[in-house]
Design a protein around this motif. Structure first.
Motif, PDB file in Angstrom:
ATOM      1  N   LEU A 362     -52.984  24.646   1.535  1.00 59.35           N
ATOM      2  CA  LEU A 362     -54.353  24.972   1.145  1.00 59.35           C
ATOM      3  C   LEU A 362     -54.723  24.287  -0.165  1.00 59.35           C
ATOM      4  O   LEU A 362     -55.837  23.760  -0.317  1.00 59.35           O
ATOM      5  N   ALA A 363     -53.800  24.290  -1.130  1.00 55.08           N
ATOM      6  CA  ALA A 363     -54.068  23.606  -2.397  1.00 55.08           C
ATOM      7  C   ALA A 363     -54.353  22.132  -2.159  1.00 55.08           C
ATOM      8  O   ALA A 363     -55.258  21.550  -2.770  1.00 55.08           O
ATOM      9  N   ALA A 364     -53.589  21.522  -1.246  1.00 51.09           N
ATOM     10  CA  ALA A 364     -53.818  20.114  -0.910  1.00 51.09           C
ATOM     11  C   ALA A 364     -55.185  19.929  -0.267  1.00 51.09           C
ATOM     12  O   ALA A 364     -55.918  18.983  -0.589  1.00 51.09           O
ATOM     13  N   ALA A 365     -55.560  20.837   0.640  1.00 53.44           N
ATOM     14  CA  ALA A 365     -56.841  20.718   1.339  1.00 53.44           C
ATOM     15  C   ALA A 365     -58.014  20.794   0.359  1.00 53.44           C
ATOM     16  O   ALA A 365     -58.968  20.012   0.455  1.00 53.44           O
ATOM     17  N   LEU A 366     -57.942  21.719  -0.575  1.00 54.36           N
ATOM     18  CA  LEU A 366     -59.031  21.851  -1.545  1.00 54.36           C
ATOM     19  C   LEU A 366     -59.128  20.609  -2.437  1.00 54.36           C
ATOM     20  O   LEU A 366     -60.230  20.144  -2.767  1.00 54.36           O
ATOM     21  N   ARG A 367     -57.971  20.065  -2.802  1.00 58.65           N
ATOM     22  CA  ARG A 367     -57.979  18.840  -3.607  1.00 58.65           C
ATOM     23  C   ARG A 367     -58.512  17.657  -2.804  1.00 58.65           C
ATOM     24  O   ARG A 367     -59.190  16.774  -3.353  1.00 58.65           O
ATOM     25  N   MET A 368     -58.227  17.636  -1.502  1.00 58.24           N
ATOM     26  CA  MET A 368     -58.714  16.544  -0.662  1.00 58.24           C
ATOM     27  C   MET A 368     -60.238  16.507  -0.636  1.00 58.24           C
ATOM     28  O   MET A 368     -60.851  15.438  -0.725  1.00 58.24           O
ATOM     29  N   ARG A 369     -60.837  17.664  -0.503  1.00 56.18           N
ATOM     30  CA  ARG A 369     -62.312  17.707  -0.479  1.00 56.18           C
ATOM     31  C   ARG A 369     -62.895  17.197  -1.795  1.00 56.18           C
ATOM     32  O   ARG A 369     -63.869  16.430  -1.804  1.00 56.18           O
ATOM     33  N   LYS A 370     -62.310  17.614  -2.903  1.00 62.25           N
ATOM     34  CA  LYS A 370     -62.799  17.139  -4.201  1.00 62.25           C
ATOM     35  C   LYS A 370     -62.587  15.637  -4.341  1.00 62.25           C
ATOM     36  O   LYS A 370     -63.435  14.933  -4.919  1.00 62.25           O
ATOM     37  N   ALA A 371     -61.474  15.147  -3.821  1.00 63.01           N
ATOM     38  CA  ALA A 371     -61.197  13.711  -3.906  1.00 63.01           C
ATOM     39  C   ALA A 371     -62.209  12.910  -3.101  1.00 63.01           C
ATOM     40  O   ALA A 371     -62.648  11.833  -3.528  1.00 63.01           O
ATOM     41  N   MET A 372     -62.593  13.431  -1.930  1.00 66.40           N
ATOM     42  CA  MET A 372     -63.595  12.731  -1.131  1.00 66.40           C
ATOM     43  C   MET A 372     -64.951  12.744  -1.824  1.00 66.40           C
ATOM     44  O   MET A 372     -65.687  11.752  -1.812  1.00 66.40           O
ATOM     45  N   ASP A 373     -65.307  13.858  -2.455  1.00 69.37           N
ATOM     46  CA  ASP A 373     -66.565  13.935  -3.205  1.00 69.37           C
ATOM     47  C   ASP A 373     -66.567  12.901  -4.330  1.00 69.37           C
ATOM     48  O   ASP A 373     -67.585  12.228  -4.583  1.00 69.37           O
ATOM     49  N   ALA A 374     -65.404  12.770  -5.009  1.00 72.25           N
ATOM     50  CA  ALA A 374     -65.315  11.811  -6.115  1.00 72.25           C
ATOM     51  C   ALA A 374     -65.434  10.375  -5.612  1.00 72.25           C
ATOM     52  O   ALA A 374     -66.101   9.541  -6.241  1.00 72.25           O
ATOM     53  N   LEU A 375     -64.804  10.082  -4.472  1.00 73.21           N
ATOM     54  CA  LEU A 375     -64.900   8.733  -3.907  1.00 73.21           C
ATOM     55  C   LEU A 375     -66.323   8.423  -3.475  1.00 73.21           C
ATOM     56  O   LEU A 375     -66.822   7.305  -3.678  1.00 73.21           O
ATOM     57  N   ASN A 376     -66.970   9.399  -2.880  1.00 71.58           N
ATOM     58  CA  ASN A 376     -68.359   9.192  -2.460  1.00 71.58           C
ATOM     59  C   ASN A 376     -69.268   8.933  -3.659  1.00 71.58           C
ATOM     60  O   ASN A 376     -70.120   8.039  -3.638  1.00 71.58           O
ATOM     61  N   GLU A 377     -69.073   9.725  -4.720  1.00 74.80           N
ATOM     62  CA  GLU A 377     -69.900   9.551  -5.911  1.00 74.80           C
ATOM     63  C   GLU A 377     -69.644   8.191  -6.566  1.00 74.80           C
ATOM     64  O   GLU A 377     -70.566   7.505  -6.996  1.00 74.80           O
ATOM     65  N   GLU A 378     -68.368   7.811  -6.589  1.00 74.64           N
ATOM     66  CA  GLU A 378     -67.994   6.532  -7.191  1.00 74.64           C
ATOM     67  C   GLU A 378     -68.630   5.354  -6.457  1.00 74.64           C
ATOM     68  O   GLU A 378     -69.041   4.363  -7.068  1.00 74.64           O
ATOM     69  N   ARG A 379     -68.746   5.471  -5.140  1.00 74.95           N
ATOM     70  CA  ARG A 379     -69.248   4.374  -4.322  1.00 74.95           C
ATOM     71  C   ARG A 379     -70.710   4.558  -3.934  1.00 74.95           C
ATOM     72  O   ARG A 379     -71.256   3.753  -3.179  1.00 74.95           O
ATOM     73  N   GLY A 380     -71.314   5.630  -4.406  1.00 78.29           N
ATOM     74  CA  GLY A 380     -72.711   5.851  -4.097  1.00 78.29           C
ATOM     75  C   GLY A 380     -72.977   6.051  -2.622  1.00 78.29           C
ATOM     76  O   GLY A 380     -73.941   5.530  -2.061  1.00 78.29           O
ATOM     77  N   THR A 381     -72.118   6.830  -1.979  1.00 79.11           N
ATOM     78  CA  THR A 381     -72.234   7.042  -0.537  1.00 79.11           C
ATOM     79  C   THR A 381     -71.887   8.475  -0.192  1.00 79.11           C
ATOM     80  O   THR A 381     -71.334   9.204  -1.018  1.00 79.11           O
ATOM     81  N   ARG A 382     -72.180   8.902   1.024  1.00 80.21           N
ATOM     82  CA  ARG A 382     -71.746  10.202   1.542  1.00 80.21           C
ATOM     83  C   ARG A 382     -70.947  10.012   2.827  1.00 80.21           C
ATOM     84  O   ARG A 382     -70.860  10.894   3.671  1.00 80.21           O
ATOM     85  N   ASP A 383     -70.360   8.838   2.977  1.00 79.12           N
ATOM     86  CA  ASP A 383     -69.707   8.487   4.240  1.00 79.12           C
ATOM     87  C   ASP A 383     -68.355   9.168   4.449  1.00 79.12           C
ATOM     88  O   ASP A 383     -67.916   9.320   5.581  1.00 79.12           O
ATOM     89  N   LEU A 384     -67.669   9.540   3.363  1.00 78.03           N
ATOM     90  CA  LEU A 384     -66.327  10.109   3.497  1.00 78.03           C
ATOM     91  C   LEU A 384     -66.415  11.626   3.599  1.00 78.03           C
ATOM     92  O   LEU A 384     -66.544  12.340   2.601  1.00 78.03           O
TER      93      LEU A 384
END
Length: 469
Positions: A362-384
């Motif tokens: 569960l800890a990994a899953a919650l971190r995964m969602r935050k990581a995808m949000d960070a990647l999307n913000e970094e790249r200016g997208t909502r694709d991930l």
């Protein structure tokens, strides 16, 4: 000791410096008993180092030849080593018998098979490399008992000095005779090399006549019936029919023995090793044989999938989509390893991973969602957008397509639970959410899962599932 500085230099390329320094100090200054069947979890605690980094360090050190790794089958009753194998491939499917506990057990990789490390004889010679040279108590503590027993020196001294009525060392073919005065107690004649035992229930009126017992030690050690005798003199004849030296001792089963066997410490289990990313990466050849099926009573599976990946390729083009997917994989794999999990395989844009405990998943899953949000913000997208499913339960560890994998209904349910998500959601089964450590994470993060009952393909009854949206 050979010059091993070049090996330490290589080890520093994969292992953090404090771990390498601690390993070097242990090899240089540790006493013999500290270098045999090293309990790496205890080592991490004693040195104040991170467990995962220590495990990885010892695995890399073993790959370089600094240590030999063994897989020891333990008795859950006495923590004795019932058998030792250089590879998991040698682990038997049949039962292992403990004569001291008079029981048979099927080896469970959950908690009855430990991974331990012994310094290589090419690096430093210790007594355990020549066990026939060890005296009785050194042999018992280093070769019979596992790294999971907490050897209290005062209690061990009581067992050896006060509760041991007699002992012998017999070479192959030798016979000796011990003359003892039996107290009105329960007596165990235990031999740690062949792992055989004879129980004697001593009770009743004392006998003035000399009683006699003859015991033969063989490589095979079937359980024997308990003998009933009276307090008084005993002539004990001992014959070694085995192909190596034996060390029989006569113990009174008093408080010292029971206290000694009751003190345990955590061990590095085979289950934890199978879900360790470094082990999977470094020791691919030391995984299971094609016909092995190791039962695991409880393992947590996490499945991920990238939502709308086909449309993503069409929308942004192959090159940009590939770059995004690769960044997504890199983030997920780093998080899985950081949360004490291991990647079993990737399937298209999906990941299958295992964890020892549901809270780590569960800890990994919650971190995964935050990581995808960070990647999307970094790249200016909502694709991930990543969907995640988690389930826990029994399974079989197997080899499929030359890769260590898992099989069973638990795996099927975890994969089906993933399919319930249509958005960036985490779906947990009841088996996961009922875990106290998972509840603690949800409380800490102020998360209230949404309960629902879902029909899963191939599963007869509806399954309680909890969604974290």
């Amino acid at each position: 000791m050979t010059d091993i500085r070049p090996l330490y230099a290589v080890l520093r390329q994969t292992t953090e410096a404090p771990v390498v320094d601690a390993i070097a100090h242990l090899i240089a200054d540790g006493v013999d008993s500290e270098l045999n069947r090293i309990n790496v979890l205890e080592f991490a605690t004693r040195t104040g180092l991170d467990e995962e980094k220590v495990i990885a360090g010892f695995l890399h050190a073993a790959q370089l030849g600094l240590f030999d790794m063994s897989w020891n089958v333990l008795c859950p009753g006495c923590s004795g080593v019932l058998d030792s194998h250089p590879s998991l491939k040698a682990l038997r499917h049949d039962e292992y018998t403990c004569a001291l506990c008079a029981k048979a057990y099927e080896a469970s990789v959950d908690d009855q098979v430990e991974a331990a490390f012994t310094v290589s004889p090419s690096i430093r010679r210790i007594g355990a490399h020549d066990p026939d040279s060890l005296p009785l108590w050194d042999y018992t503590r280093q070769m019979f008992w596992s790294s999971g027993i907490e050897l209290d020196e005062d209690v061990l001294a009581r067992l050896s000095d006060q509760d041991t009525l007699g002992a012998a060392a017999l070479q192959p073919g030798e016979t000796t005779e011990l003359t003892l005065d039996l107290p009105g107690e329960f007596i165990i004649v235990f031999e740690p090399v062949t792992h055989s035992a004879q129980f004697i229930d001593v009770a009743g009126e004392p006998s003035a006549e000399v009683q006699s017992v003859a015991l033969n030690f063989e490589r095979q050690h079937p359980l024997t019936p308990t003998l009933s005798m009276r307090p008084g003199p005993l002539r004990l004849s001992l014959t070694n029919n085995a192909d190596k030296r034996v060390l029989p001792a006569v113990w009174v089963a008093a408080d010292a023995l029971h206290t000694l066997l009751g003190k345990r410490k955590p061990i590095l289990t085979a289950k934890r090793m199978l879900t360790n990313q470094t082990f999977r990466d470094v020791f691919k050849a030391d995984n299971l044989s094609p016909d092995q099926r190791l039962k695991i009573t409880s393992l947590t599976f996490l499945f991920t999938d990238l939502k709308g990946s086909t449309a993503l390729y069409q929308r942004v083009g192959d090159l940009a989509a590939f770059d995004l997917v690769r960044a997504h994989f890199r983030a997920l794999l780093e998080i899985i390893a950081a949360e004490k999990g291991a990647v079993v395989k990737t399937i298209g844009d999906a990941v299958m991973a295992t964890f020892n405990r549901p809270d780590h998943a569960l800890a990994a899953a919650l971190r995964m969602r935050k990581a995808m949000d960070a990647l999307n913000e970094e790249r200016g997208t909502r694709d991930l957008v990543v969907k995640i499913g988690i389930h826990e339960g029994p399974c079989l560890a197997v080899m499929l397509n030359e890769r260590q994998d898992y099989f069973g209904q638990t795996v099927n349910i975890a994969a089906r639970v993933l399919g319930l998500a249509s958005t960036q959601a985490i779906h947990l089964t009841g088996a996961v959410i009922d875990t106290p450590a998972v509840t603690a994470i949800l409380d800490r993060e102020a998360i209230t899962p949404i309960e629902k009952h879902a029909a899963l393909r191939g599963i007869a009854d509806k399954v309680p599932v909890y969604e974290i949206s």
